[in-house]
Enzyme design. Sequence first.
Site, PDB file in Angstrom:
ATOM      1  N   LYS A 211       0.823  -1.221   0.000  1.00  0.00           N
ATOM      2  CA  LYS A 211       0.000   0.000   0.000  1.00  0.00           C
ATOM      3  C   LYS A 211       0.850   1.261   0.000  1.00  0.00           C
ATOM      4  CE  LYS A 211      -2.235  -0.472   3.799  1.00  0.00           C
ATOM      5  NZ  LYS A 211      -1.797  -1.725   4.402  1.00  0.00           N
TER       6      LYS A 211
ATOM      7  N   ARG B 225      -0.658  -8.360  13.373  1.00  0.00           N
ATOM      8  CA  ARG B 225      -1.174  -7.430  12.361  1.00  0.00           C
ATOM      9  C   ARG B 225      -1.937  -8.171  11.272  1.00  0.00           C
ATOM     10  NH1 ARG B 225       4.282  -5.359  11.281  1.00  0.00           N
ATOM     11  NH2 ARG B 225       3.535  -4.239   9.464  1.00  0.00           N
TER      12      ARG B 225
ATOM     13  N   ARG C 206      -9.513   0.978   8.954  1.00  0.00           N
ATOM     14  CA  ARG C 206      -8.983  -0.330   9.309  1.00  0.00           C
ATOM     15  C   ARG C 206      -9.999  -1.213  10.013  1.00  0.00           C
ATOM     16  NH1 ARG C 206      -3.343   0.629   8.956  1.00  0.00           N
ATOM     17  NH2 ARG C 206      -2.129  -1.220   9.427  1.00  0.00           N
TER      18      ARG C 206
ATOM     19  N   ARG D  78      11.732  -1.715  11.395  1.00  0.00           N
ATOM     20  CA  ARG D  78      10.560  -1.086  12.001  1.00  0.00           C
ATOM     21  C   ARG D  78      10.177  -1.852  13.257  1.00  0.00           C
ATOM     22  NH1 ARG D  78       5.407   0.230   8.244  1.00  0.00           N
ATOM     23  NH2 ARG D  78       4.316  -1.045   9.770  1.00  0.00           N
TER      24      ARG D  78
ATOM     25  N   ARG E 168      11.489  -6.793   5.074  1.00  0.00           N
ATOM     26  CA  ARG E 168      11.472  -5.395   5.513  1.00  0.00           C
ATOM     27  C   ARG E 168      12.036  -5.259   6.927  1.00  0.00           C
ATOM     28  NH1 ARG E 168       5.839  -2.266   5.298  1.00  0.00           N
ATOM     29  NH2 ARG E 168       5.598  -3.002   7.422  1.00  0.00           N
TER      30      ARG E 168
HETATM   31  P1  ADP Z   1       1.056  -1.988   8.047  1.00  0.00           P
HETATM   32  O1  ADP Z   1      -0.013  -1.841   6.990  1.00  0.00           O
HETATM   33  O2  ADP Z   1       2.319  -2.616   7.524  1.00  0.00           O
HETATM   34  O3  ADP Z   1       0.568  -2.660   9.303  1.00  0.00           O
HETATM   35  P2  ADP Z   1       0.870   0.849   8.832  1.00  0.00           P
HETATM   36  O4  ADP Z   1       1.975   1.823   8.728  1.00  0.00           O
HETATM   37  O5  ADP Z   1      -0.335   1.083   7.993  1.00  0.00           O
HETATM   38  O6  ADP Z   1       1.557  -0.549   8.473  1.00  0.00           O
HETATM   39  O7  ADP Z   1       0.394   0.730  10.351  1.00  0.00           O
HETATM   40  C1  ADP Z   1       1.266   0.476  11.408  1.00  0.00           C
HETATM   41  C2  ADP Z   1       0.519   0.454  12.744  1.00  0.00           C
HETATM   42  O8  ADP Z   1      -0.047   1.751  13.002  1.00  0.00           O
HETATM   43  C3  ADP Z   1      -0.673  -0.500  12.834  1.00  0.00           C
HETATM   44  O9  ADP Z   1      -0.303  -1.832  13.160  1.00  0.00           O
HETATM   45  C4  ADP Z   1      -1.507   0.161  13.938  1.00  0.00           C
HETATM   46  O10 ADP Z   1      -0.972  -0.112  15.223  1.00  0.00           O
HETATM   47  C5  ADP Z   1      -1.305   1.641  13.663  1.00  0.00           C
HETATM   48  N1  ADP Z   1      -2.358   2.186  12.770  1.00  0.00           N
HETATM   49  C6  ADP Z   1      -2.192   2.666  11.512  1.00  0.00           C
HETATM   50  N2  ADP Z   1      -3.356   3.063  10.987  1.00  0.00           N
HETATM   51  C7  ADP Z   1      -4.299   2.814  11.934  1.00  0.00           C
HETATM   52  C8  ADP Z   1      -5.710   2.991  11.986  1.00  0.00           C
HETATM   53  N3  ADP Z   1      -6.400   3.456  10.957  1.00  0.00           N
HETATM   54  N4  ADP Z   1      -6.349   2.630  13.139  1.00  0.00           N
HETATM   55  C9  ADP Z   1      -5.679   2.132  14.178  1.00  0.00           C
HETATM   56  N5  ADP Z   1      -4.351   1.932  14.197  1.00  0.00           N
HETATM   57  C10 ADP Z   1      -3.668   2.261  13.081  1.00  0.00           C
END
Ligand code: ADP
Length: 192
Positions: free
Chosen positions: A13, A144, A88, A133, A127
């Site tokens: 994404k 996740r 999400r 990360r 990654r």
């Molecule tokens: P990935 O898609 O690889 O999990 P992201 O950068 O989108 O990576 O998200 C990393 C973390 O940030 C998530 O696991 C969550 O803890 C938090 N996060 C991101 N977006 C949201 C959201 N819309 N609602 C709740 N938590 C979020």
Amino acid sequence: MRLVLLGAPGSGKGTQAARLKEALGVPHISTGDLLRAAVAAGTPLGQQAKAVMERGELVSDDIVLGMLEERLAQGDVGKGFILDGYPRNLAQANALEALLERIQQPVDLAVQLDVGTELLIQRLAGRAKEEGRADDNPESVRNRLRVYTDQTAPVIDFYRQRGKLVCVYGVGSMDEVSQRVLEAIRNHAATC
Ligand code: ADP
């Protein structure tokens, strides 16, 4: 153009959003990036979010919605935006719909990037080595992926029911996937 990008962790994404930003000339808004910036800055919000993110769980809907509202209030979203990492879960999908209705800027399309679980796990492990990360450790990755299946996958149906969903096969080179995404957006045709 107002887009939502959907896809599991590791589906690409972020990569595709960065490319779409160039192709469409609209800002890329990643709630993950916004949260990581808050953590790095040590704001109260960031301090609250840090441990939750490291465990691979979702930060509370209120916090993320507040952050997103603030971001959408900035002047650069007039021509649209690419949302990455939001919504999400179904509560977030409903909150986003209400928020965007209020500002009369509804989502045009949701693009789902489709990548099989085996490859997701491989990519996230890669990654973890490259970027380090904090949430790319095995336990957090498992969490996740589980959160995605349980909470985020229903959001796909949310947009399908509204006739706004296109699906794109996310395996291949970054260029191949970008081409597919742009085509799917242009034709609004990739049914799934
Ligand atoms: P990935 O898609 O690889 O999990 P992201 O950068 O989108 O990576 O998200 C990393 C973390 O940030 C998530 O696991 C969550 O803890 C938090 N996060 C991101 N977006 C949201 C959201 N819309 N609602 C709740 N938590 C979020």
